[in-house]
Design an enzyme around this catalytic site. Structure first.
Site, PDB file in Angstrom:
ATOM      1  N   SER A  81       0.845  -1.210   0.000  1.00  0.00           N
ATOM      2  CA  SER A  81       0.000   0.000   0.000  1.00  0.00           C
ATOM      3  C   SER A  81       0.874   1.253   0.000  1.00  0.00           C
ATOM      4  CB  SER A  81      -0.870  -0.052   1.272  1.00  0.00           C
ATOM      5  OG  SER A  81      -1.611   1.122   1.462  1.00  0.00           O
TER       6      SER A  81
ATOM      7  N   SER B  21       8.940   9.648  10.434  1.00  0.00           N
ATOM      8  CA  SER B  21       7.863  10.624  10.223  1.00  0.00           C
ATOM      9  C   SER B  21       8.318  11.963  10.784  1.00  0.00           C
ATOM     10  CB  SER B  21       6.620  10.146  10.986  1.00  0.00           C
ATOM     11  OG  SER B  21       5.636  11.147  11.009  1.00  0.00           O
TER      12      SER B  21
ATOM     13  N   TYR C 254       2.240   6.782  18.386  1.00  0.00           N
ATOM     14  CA  TYR C 254       2.869   6.824  17.054  1.00  0.00           C
ATOM     15  C   TYR C 254       4.136   7.675  17.133  1.00  0.00           C
ATOM     16  CZ  TYR C 254       3.329   7.801  12.008  1.00  0.00           C
ATOM     17  OH  TYR C 254       3.782   7.922  10.720  1.00  0.00           O
TER      18      TYR C 254
ATOM     19  N   LYS D 253       8.094   6.510  16.570  1.00  0.00           N
ATOM     20  CA  LYS D 253       8.937   7.093  15.514  1.00  0.00           C
ATOM     21  C   LYS D 253      10.140   7.829  16.124  1.00  0.00           C
ATOM     22  CE  LYS D 253       6.441   5.766  11.902  1.00  0.00           C
ATOM     23  NZ  LYS D 253       6.935   4.886  10.853  1.00  0.00           N
TER      24      LYS D 253
ATOM     25  N   THR E 280      -1.910   8.759   1.323  1.00  0.00           N
ATOM     26  CA  THR E 280      -1.991   7.294   1.369  1.00  0.00           C
ATOM     27  C   THR E 280      -3.132   6.935   2.335  1.00  0.00           C
ATOM     28  OG1 THR E 280      -0.667   6.918   3.361  1.00  0.00           O
ATOM     29  CG2 THR E 280       0.558   7.212   1.304  1.00  0.00           C
TER      30      THR E 280
HETATM   31  N1  LIG Z   1       1.303   8.849   4.644  1.00  0.00           N
HETATM   32  C1  LIG Z   1       1.821   9.723   5.456  1.00  0.00           C
HETATM   33  O1  LIG Z   1       1.340  10.875   5.553  1.00  0.00           O
HETATM   34  C2  LIG Z   1       3.040   9.375   6.279  1.00  0.00           C
HETATM   35  C3  LIG Z   1       3.691  10.414   6.946  1.00  0.00           C
HETATM   36  C4  LIG Z   1       4.821  10.117   7.710  1.00  0.00           C
HETATM   37  C5  LIG Z   1       5.271   8.826   7.782  1.00  0.00           C
HETATM   38  N2  LIG Z   1       4.619   7.828   7.138  1.00  0.00           N
HETATM   39  C6  LIG Z   1       5.151   6.470   7.283  1.00  0.00           C
HETATM   40  O2  LIG Z   1       5.261   5.856   6.023  1.00  0.00           O
HETATM   41  C7  LIG Z   1       5.190   4.439   6.157  1.00  0.00           C
HETATM   42  C8  LIG Z   1       4.207   3.884   5.127  1.00  0.00           C
HETATM   43  O3  LIG Z   1       2.914   4.356   5.430  1.00  0.00           O
HETATM   44  P1  LIG Z   1       1.812   4.695   4.304  1.00  0.00           P
HETATM   45  O4  LIG Z   1       1.510   6.122   4.425  1.00  0.00           O
HETATM   46  O5  LIG Z   1       2.206   4.122   3.024  1.00  0.00           O
HETATM   47  O6  LIG Z   1       0.559   3.915   4.945  1.00  0.00           O
HETATM   48  P2  LIG Z   1      -0.318   2.667   4.440  1.00  0.00           P
HETATM   49  O7  LIG Z   1      -0.788   2.921   3.065  1.00  0.00           O
HETATM   50  O8  LIG Z   1      -1.313   2.416   5.526  1.00  0.00           O
HETATM   51  O9  LIG Z   1       0.752   1.476   4.379  1.00  0.00           O
HETATM   52  C9  LIG Z   1       1.230   0.848   5.524  1.00  0.00           C
HETATM   53  C10 LIG Z   1       1.929  -0.427   5.118  1.00  0.00           C
HETATM   54  O10 LIG Z   1       2.434  -1.067   6.294  1.00  0.00           O
HETATM   55  C11 LIG Z   1       2.047  -2.448   6.262  1.00  0.00           C
HETATM   56  N3  LIG Z   1       1.887  -2.971   7.618  1.00  0.00           N
HETATM   57  C12 LIG Z   1       1.100  -2.498   8.609  1.00  0.00           C
HETATM   58  N4  LIG Z   1       1.190  -3.295   9.688  1.00  0.00           N
HETATM   59  C13 LIG Z   1       2.065  -4.294   9.370  1.00  0.00           C
HETATM   60  C14 LIG Z   1       2.560  -5.433  10.050  1.00  0.00           C
HETATM   61  N5  LIG Z   1       2.158  -5.739  11.306  1.00  0.00           N
HETATM   62  N6  LIG Z   1       3.443  -6.228   9.423  1.00  0.00           N
HETATM   63  C15 LIG Z   1       3.840  -5.955   8.149  1.00  0.00           C
HETATM   64  N7  LIG Z   1       3.402  -4.900   7.433  1.00  0.00           N
HETATM   65  C16 LIG Z   1       2.512  -4.088   8.044  1.00  0.00           C
HETATM   66  C17 LIG Z   1       0.725  -2.463   5.488  1.00  0.00           C
HETATM   67  O11 LIG Z   1       0.515  -3.713   4.861  1.00  0.00           O
HETATM   68  P3  LIG Z   1      -0.460  -4.901   5.372  1.00  0.00           P
HETATM   69  O12 LIG Z   1      -1.702  -4.267   5.880  1.00  0.00           O
HETATM   70  O13 LIG Z   1      -0.641  -5.722   4.134  1.00  0.00           O
HETATM   71  O14 LIG Z   1       0.318  -5.629   6.418  1.00  0.00           O
HETATM   72  C18 LIG Z   1       1.001  -1.408   4.429  1.00  0.00           C
HETATM   73  O15 LIG Z   1       1.664  -1.993   3.328  1.00  0.00           O
HETATM   74  C19 LIG Z   1       4.783   4.189   7.614  1.00  0.00           C
HETATM   75  O16 LIG Z   1       5.911   3.799   8.356  1.00  0.00           O
HETATM   76  C20 LIG Z   1       4.257   5.531   8.073  1.00  0.00           C
HETATM   77  O17 LIG Z   1       4.397   5.706   9.458  1.00  0.00           O
HETATM   78  C21 LIG Z   1       3.511   8.070   6.379  1.00  0.00           C
END
Ligand SMILES: NC(=O)c1ccc[n+]([C@@H]2O[C@H](COP(=O)([O-])OP(=O)(O)OC[C@H]3O[C@@H](n4cnc5c(N)ncnc54)[C@H](OP(=O)(O)O)[C@@H]3O)[C@@H](O)[C@H]2O)c1
Length: 266
Positions: free
Chosen positions: A18, A142, A155, A159, A190
């Site tokens: 994702s 993050s 969270y 981080k 996302t």
């Molecule tokens: N989007 C933002 O605004 C933002 C901002 C700052 C940081 N981030 C960071 O970016 C990273 C990716 O997030 P995203 O925004 O792409 O969110 P997302 O679309 O919700 O993706 C999260 C991913 O983590 C996987 N995941 C969750 N729990 C897991 C587990 N127990 N074991 C293995 N995989 C797991 C999910 O896959 P499954 O459900 O298939 O396991 C999914 O592929 C995260 O670390 C997040 O904290 C995002």
């Protein structure tokens, strides 16, 4: 883009089903990397694989990074047949709940996925990299790894912990040939807020306005990969508001506290 940096590298991406992980996988495939795509959902990983330019140059490894035994077993299996050049610790889960309402099991889950799972995998993969004197471990933290915000106490804690861990590790492995990169994204569009845990551990189920207005994920992934190829220690890719927050945290923290007090959208 320094495309050569990724060509034929074996790159293990967690959270590849994702959002940011999927977008990075798509771009990395275009750049010629061999990908190991991990997360819990095999179906969603297959969907990611179908979007790759070179799906045959990738494999799917389902893994719940909150499961210690599974990490030991699966890393053993992967490392027996592959030399990993880059580990991208991207899997993560967010939170939307007030501290005083939040069940301790939610804090435990946030730390298991965002911190313990990440350091566990990194320690194992790093051993192989250090022995080979080459490799790159990239961890997506993050802006909340640098500052706390409303309804994200667990969270932000998880981080922040990653920064403490990897900054210490970087000092310890200096000269080993292995690079450590920490990435602090601001809002990226996302489903992160949809999947965020609420006070009882159930997902929020809805998209936050700020995340919806965030950087488009494919643009974010391209920008990020350019920076990673420069082997930087830290990379921040954010909008203006998050950049201001990071600046105030460093130079005028009392103003940041004043501006964010009681602000749900912080
Ligand atoms: N989007 C933002 O605004 C933002 C901002 C700052 C940081 N981030 C960071 O970016 C990273 C990716 O997030 P995203 O925004 O792409 O969110 P997302 O679309 O919700 O993706 C999260 C991913 O983590 C996987 N995941 C969750 N729990 C897991 C587990 N127990 N074991 C293995 N995989 C797991 C999910 O896959 P499954 O459900 O298939 O396991 C999914 O592929 C995260 O670390 C997040 O904290 C995002």
């Amino acid at each position: 883009m320094k495309t050569a940096y990724y060509k034929n590298k074996k790159i293990w991406i967690t959270g590849a089903s994702s959002g940011i992980g999927r977008a990075m996988a798509i771009e990395l495939s275009r750049l010629g990397a061999y990908l190991i795509l991990s997360s819990r959902s095999k179906e969603k990983l297959e969907e990611t694989q179908s979007l790759l330019q070179y799906p045959d140059h990738s494999e799917i490894i389902s893994l719940d990074i909150a499961d210690t035994q599974a990490i030991d077993q699966i890393t053993d299996q992967v490392l027996a047949s592959l030399q990993i050049d880059m580990l991208i610790n991207n899997a993560g889960i967010s939170q939307r709940s007030l501290t005083m309402d939040t069940d301790m099991k939610v804090y435990q889950q946030l730390m298991k996925v965002n911190f313990f799972g990440v350091i566990h995998m990194s320690k194992i993969v790093l051993r192989q990299m250090i022995d080979r004197k080459s490799g790159h471990v990239v961890t997506i933290t993050s802006v909340n790894g640098k500052l706390g915000s409303y309804m994200k106490s667990g969270y932000a804690a998880s981080k922040h912990a990653l920064h403490g861990f990897f900054d210490s590790l970087r000092a310890e492995i200096d000269g080993s040939g292995v690079d450590i990169t920490l990435v602090t994204p601001g809002y990226v569009r996302t489903p992160i807020s949809v999947n965020a845990l609420t006070k009882d551990g159930s997902p929020q189920g809805t998209m936050d306005e700020n995340t919806n207005k965030g950087i488009p994920v494919d643009r974010f992934a391209k920008k990020l990969l350019k920076q990673i190829a420069k082997r930087k220690a830290e990379i921040a890719i954010t909008g203006k508001i998050e950049a201001l927050g990071l600046l105030l945290k460093r130079i005028w923290p009392s103003m940041l506290r004043k501006l964010t007090a009681g602000r749900k959208e912080a």
